[in-house]
Design a protein around this motif. Structure first.
Motif, PDB file in Angstrom:
ATOM      1  N   ILE A  34       0.662  -1.131   0.221  1.00  0.00           N
ATOM      2  CA  ILE A  34       0.046  -0.166   0.063  1.00  0.00           C
ATOM      3  C   ILE A  34       0.925   1.146   0.143  1.00  0.00           C
ATOM      4  CG2 ILE A  34      -1.801   1.218   1.389  1.00  0.00           C
ATOM      5  CD1 ILE A  34      -2.561  -1.498   2.518  1.00  0.00           C
ATOM      6  N   ALA A  35       1.914   1.198   0.755  1.00  0.00           N
ATOM      7  CA  ALA A  35       2.739   2.245   1.023  1.00  0.00           C
ATOM      8  C   ALA A  35       3.294   2.621  -0.325  1.00  0.00           C
ATOM      9  CB  ALA A  35       3.664   2.271   2.158  1.00  0.00           C
ATOM     10  N   THR A  36       4.001   1.733  -0.996  1.00  0.00           N
ATOM     11  CA  THR A  36       4.772   2.113  -2.312  1.00  0.00           C
ATOM     12  C   THR A  36       3.856   2.280  -3.426  1.00  0.00           C
ATOM     13  OG1 THR A  36       4.965  -0.264  -2.424  1.00  0.00           O
ATOM     14  CG2 THR A  36       6.830   0.589  -1.501  1.00  0.00           C
ATOM     15  N   ARG A  37       2.818   2.004  -3.371  1.00  0.00           N
ATOM     16  CA  ARG A  37       1.879   1.890  -4.523  1.00  0.00           C
ATOM     17  C   ARG A  37       1.102   3.082  -4.492  1.00  0.00           C
ATOM     18  NH1 ARG A  37       2.187  -2.411  -8.768  1.00  0.00           N
ATOM     19  NH2 ARG A  37       3.322  -3.778  -7.946  1.00  0.00           N
ATOM     20  N   THR A  38       0.709   3.814  -3.239  1.00  0.00           N
ATOM     21  CA  THR A  38      -0.188   4.843  -3.232  1.00  0.00           C
ATOM     22  C   THR A  38       0.347   5.892  -2.204  1.00  0.00           C
ATOM     23  OG1 THR A  38      -1.114   3.958  -1.067  1.00  0.00           O
ATOM     24  CG2 THR A  38      -2.143   3.124  -3.058  1.00  0.00           C
ATOM     25  N   GLY A  39       1.317   5.696  -1.365  1.00  0.00           N
ATOM     26  CA  GLY A  39       1.739   6.633  -0.682  1.00  0.00           C
ATOM     27  C   GLY A  39       1.036   6.567   1.051  1.00  0.00           C
ATOM     28  N   MET A  40       0.156   5.809   0.869  1.00  0.00           N
ATOM     29  CA  MET A  40      -0.739   5.796   2.100  1.00  0.00           C
ATOM     30  C   MET A  40      -0.055   4.703   3.178  1.00  0.00           C
ATOM     31  SD  MET A  40      -4.342   5.422   0.035  1.00  0.00           S
ATOM     32  CE  MET A  40      -4.875   6.293  -1.285  1.00  0.00           C
ATOM     33  N   LYS A  41      -0.442   5.470   4.339  1.00  0.00           N
ATOM     34  CA  LYS A  41      -0.062   4.719   5.637  1.00  0.00           C
ATOM     35  C   LYS A  41      -1.224   4.386   6.744  1.00  0.00           C
ATOM     36  CE  LYS A  41       3.650   3.877   6.777  1.00  0.00           C
ATOM     37  NZ  LYS A  41       4.635   2.624   6.377  1.00  0.00           N
ATOM     38  N   GLU A  42      -2.215   5.482   6.602  1.00  0.00           N
ATOM     39  CA  GLU A  42      -3.346   5.110   7.372  1.00  0.00           C
ATOM     40  C   GLU A  42      -4.399   6.101   6.923  1.00  0.00           C
ATOM     41  OE1 GLU A  42      -1.283   6.135  11.217  1.00  0.00           O
ATOM     42  OE2 GLU A  42      -2.138   8.257  11.051  1.00  0.00           O
ATOM     43  N   ARG A  43      -5.780   5.788   7.483  1.00  0.00           N
ATOM     44  CA  ARG A  43      -6.850   6.710   6.958  1.00  0.00           C
ATOM     45  C   ARG A  43      -7.766   6.749   8.288  1.00  0.00           C
ATOM     46  NH1 ARG A  43      -4.776   2.665   5.852  1.00  0.00           N
ATOM     47  NH2 ARG A  43      -4.402   2.779   3.538  1.00  0.00           N
ATOM     48  N   ARG A  44      -8.694   7.427   8.173  1.00  0.00           N
ATOM     49  CA  ARG A  44      -9.627   7.523   9.526  1.00  0.00           C
ATOM     50  C   ARG A  44     -11.068   6.840   9.056  1.00  0.00           C
ATOM     51  NH1 ARG A  44      -7.956  12.075  12.799  1.00  0.00           N
ATOM     52  NH2 ARG A  44      -5.625  11.886  12.369  1.00  0.00           N
ATOM     53  N   MET A 145     -17.919   0.891   1.476  1.00  0.00           N
ATOM     54  CA  MET A 145     -16.861   0.209   1.026  1.00  0.00           C
ATOM     55  C   MET A 145     -17.163  -1.417   0.708  1.00  0.00           C
ATOM     56  SD  MET A 145     -13.987   0.009  -0.316  1.00  0.00           S
ATOM     57  CE  MET A 145     -13.632   1.715  -0.651  1.00  0.00           C
ATOM     58  N   ASP A 146     -16.635  -1.850  -0.245  1.00  0.00           N
ATOM     59  CA  ASP A 146     -16.800  -3.337  -0.317  1.00  0.00           C
ATOM     60  C   ASP A 146     -15.345  -3.633   0.481  1.00  0.00           C
ATOM     61  OD1 ASP A 146     -16.636  -5.960  -0.897  1.00  0.00           O
ATOM     62  OD2 ASP A 146     -16.529  -5.891  -2.930  1.00  0.00           O
ATOM     63  N   TRP A 147     -15.483  -4.148   1.537  1.00  0.00           N
ATOM     64  CA  TRP A 147     -14.284  -4.350   2.388  1.00  0.00           C
ATOM     65  C   TRP A 147     -13.732  -6.044   2.079  1.00  0.00           C
ATOM     66  CZ3 TRP A 147     -11.838  -0.790   4.680  1.00  0.00           C
ATOM     67  CH2 TRP A 147     -12.349   0.454   5.264  1.00  0.00           C
ATOM     68  N   SER A 148     -14.368  -6.612   1.246  1.00  0.00           N
ATOM     69  CA  SER A 148     -13.780  -7.815   0.869  1.00  0.00           C
ATOM     70  C   SER A 148     -12.819  -7.506  -0.534  1.00  0.00           C
ATOM     71  CB  SER A 148     -14.738  -8.920   0.562  1.00  0.00           C
ATOM     72  OG  SER A 148     -15.728  -8.542  -0.753  1.00  0.00           O
ATOM     73  N   ASN A 149     -12.901  -6.278  -0.960  1.00  0.00           N
ATOM     74  CA  ASN A 149     -12.198  -6.194  -2.209  1.00  0.00           C
ATOM     75  C   ASN A 149     -10.733  -5.166  -1.898  1.00  0.00           C
ATOM     76  OD1 ASN A 149     -10.890  -5.245  -4.751  1.00  0.00           O
ATOM     77  ND2 ASN A 149     -13.155  -4.549  -5.478  1.00  0.00           N
ATOM     78  N   ARG A 150      -9.616  -5.982  -2.117  1.00  0.00           N
ATOM     79  CA  ARG A 150      -8.317  -5.235  -1.715  1.00  0.00           C
ATOM     80  C   ARG A 150      -8.081  -4.283  -2.539  1.00  0.00           C
ATOM     81  NH1 ARG A 150      -3.316  -9.212  -3.019  1.00  0.00           N
ATOM     82  NH2 ARG A 150      -3.691  -9.216  -5.404  1.00  0.00           N
ATOM     83  N   ASN A 151      -8.617  -4.314  -4.035  1.00  0.00           N
ATOM     84  CA  ASN A 151      -8.171  -3.164  -4.931  1.00  0.00           C
ATOM     85  C   ASN A 151      -8.827  -1.759  -4.684  1.00  0.00           C
ATOM     86  OD1 ASN A 151      -6.961  -4.983  -6.634  1.00  0.00           O
ATOM     87  ND2 ASN A 151      -9.075  -5.936  -7.556  1.00  0.00           N
ATOM     88  N   VAL A 152      -9.869  -1.647  -3.848  1.00  0.00           N
ATOM     89  CA  VAL A 152     -10.265  -0.522  -3.513  1.00  0.00           C
ATOM     90  C   VAL A 152     -10.398  -0.249  -1.939  1.00  0.00           C
ATOM     91  CG1 VAL A 152     -11.890  -0.248  -5.194  1.00  0.00           C
ATOM     92  CG2 VAL A 152     -12.673  -1.475  -3.539  1.00  0.00           C
ATOM     93  N   ALA A 153     -10.427  -1.417  -1.163  1.00  0.00           N
ATOM     94  CA  ALA A 153     -10.628  -1.195   0.483  1.00  0.00           C
ATOM     95  C   ALA A 153      -9.200  -0.397   1.042  1.00  0.00           C
ATOM     96  CB  ALA A 153     -10.800  -2.282   0.871  1.00  0.00           C
ATOM     97  N   VAL A 154      -8.331  -0.477   0.465  1.00  0.00           N
ATOM     98  CA  VAL A 154      -7.087   0.225   0.900  1.00  0.00           C
ATOM     99  C   VAL A 154      -6.839   1.652   0.711  1.00  0.00           C
ATOM    100  CG1 VAL A 154      -5.930  -2.179   0.869  1.00  0.00           C
ATOM    101  CG2 VAL A 154      -5.524  -0.690  -0.964  1.00  0.00           C
ATOM    102  N   LEU A 155      -7.841   1.984  -0.234  1.00  0.00           N
ATOM    103  CA  LEU A 155      -7.476   3.362  -0.891  1.00  0.00           C
ATOM    104  C   LEU A 155      -8.251   4.465  -0.104  1.00  0.00           C
ATOM    105  CD1 LEU A 155      -7.633   2.488  -4.609  1.00  0.00           C
ATOM    106  CD2 LEU A 155      -5.766   2.490  -3.359  1.00  0.00           C
TER     107      LEU A 155
END
Ligand code: UT7
Length: 379
Positions: A34-44, A145-155
């Motif tokens: 997640i961090a290398t592809r998007t720069g994201m570390k956390e969300r609220r 959110m579709d929490w079963s879909n890693r393509n979107v749930a992490v974003l």
């Protein structure tokens, strides 16, 4: 000539933090990916509804401007996340604030909703329809959110922020706006499960299937935001060197870096919050703006560029001239109630309610149904 100065600003970030490691407790993903592809570390993840988040943000923006709620003529609620569709969400903010005179509009252009709202409110002030407006950017994506879909749930993540606009004789506020929509790409970002198409068909609200072609969106987003930025600068006779700060939509650090490169602005002049909050759709630009002000990164008289894109695929870039005041006139003591659960606990509760893998929804994806209702073809 009347302008629409931005005189107040305020954010409301829900306190519960969902880390990349939290996501990897139930998805086949990792902090490293997640961090290398998007720069994201956390969300609220919000423990309250979107109207409540918006109301706190708007109350803070009003205090910052030193404006009474009773003097607000217009509230624009920008976002995709509505607590209910009828009555609309702006009316919920209106009554909570006591802005009894205000016209109240929900505006949905997905992630660009705040910037489209800013342009709309500016135009209404400049043409004399209203004098004082609140524009909100808010999103509560965790609920659908579709929490079963890693393509979107992490974003994605939740959040809200608002600004106050007031009629002014000074040449400031939004001075240029390029708005557009790359509708040929509308199927690349689609949340199935919302709307009349799905009504009365045994679909639980909140069970969604996301059509999300990340790489196509990425390319179209970079092209559209960079092009809109170059056009709005050219229209106003401004060059990249004249831009003091870029406050972009925050969908992916790599998208932000590419847009900055094509627009000719160095990353030192770009406000980045994606590592802390992920993609909050309509809330990303106003939250980043409020944080830039809090951190002293907006100097008096600064020139700001605000590029954004989202579902539709809508896109825009705004050129904003800041006024002389960069500090609040006052603060609001309105705040959220404390969160009693962790972000991961809240997400796990939502997951437990969701139909795994959208089974009821998938059953509705028979070609005749899906094509006739949800895939309008070009003429
Ligand atoms: O605000 C508007 C909304 N959205 C956006 O703006 C998003 C725009 N797109 C993007 O930001 C990027 O395209 C993504 C972050 C969504 C994806 O990054 P990518 O570099 O384009 O990755 P990819 O889709 O090419 O996937 C690469 C690999 C795939 O595996 P294989 O096929 O190479 O074996 C994916 O299955 O990464 C896999 N993958 C994951 N792995 C771990 C996809 N999602 C994940 C994940 N964790 N969460």
């Amino acid at each position: 000539m009347t302008y629409a100065a931005i005189t107040g600003w305020g954010a409301c970030m829900p306190p519960a933090v969902l880390s990349n490691d939290d996501l990897s407790t139930f998805l086949d993903t990792s902090d490293e990916w997640i961090a290398t592809r998007t720069g994201m570390k956390e969300r609220r993840i919000s423990h309250v509804g979107a109207i409540e988040l918006s109301t706190v943000a708007a109350a803070r923006a009003l205090a910052c401007a030193g404006l009474d709620a009773a003097d607000v003529d217009l509230i624009i609620y920008g976002g995709v996340s509505n607590d209910e569709l009828v009555p609309n969400s702006a009316s919920g903010v209106q009554i909570a604030l006591g802005a009894t005179r205000a016209a109240s509009i929900d505006l949905n252009t997905a992630c660009t909703s705040f910037c489209y709202g800013l342009t709309t409110a500016t135009a209404m002030i400049r043409t004399g329809v209203v004098r004082n407006a609140i524009v909100i950017g808010v999103e509560l994506i965790s609920r659908y959110m579709d929490w079963s879909n890693r393509n979107v749930a992490v974003l994605f993540g939740d959040g809200a922020a608002a600004v106050v606009l007031q009629a002014s004789d000074e040449e400031e506020g939004v001075l240029g706006s390029i708005l557009g929509c790359d509708a040929e790409g509308r199927q690349t970002l689609r949340v199935r499960g919302f709307g009349c198409t799905y009504a009365n068909r045994d679909v639980n609200f909140g069970d969604t299937i996301w059509d999300f072609d990340g790489q196509a969106i990425f390319k179209r987003a970079v092209h559209a935001m960079a092009d809109a930025s170059r056009r709005v600068m050219a229209e106003r006779g401004v060059g990249p060197d004249d831009i003091d700060l870029v406050v972009p939509h925050q969908a992916n650090l790599r998208i932000i870096e590419s847009v900055a490169k094509y627009a000719g602005v160095p990353m030192e002049k770009v406000m980045v919050t994606v590592q802390k909050y992920g993609n909050m759709s309509a809330a990303t630009v106003p939250v980043a703006l409020v944080e830039a002000l809090d951190e002293g990164r907006v100097r008096p008289g600064a020139t700001l560029l605000m590029p954004a894109f989202g579902g539709g695929l809508t896109y825009c870039s705004l050129l904003v001239k800041w006024g002389q005041r960069v500090t609040p006139i006052a603060t609001s003591d309105l705040t959220l109630p404390p969160a009693t659960k962790s972000a991961l606990e809240m997400v796990n509760e939502i997951r437990a309610q969701q139909d795994p893998h959208g089974r009821s929804l998938a059953g509705l994806m028979a070609p005749a149904f899906a094509e006739s209702w949800a895939h309008p073809q070009p003429a």
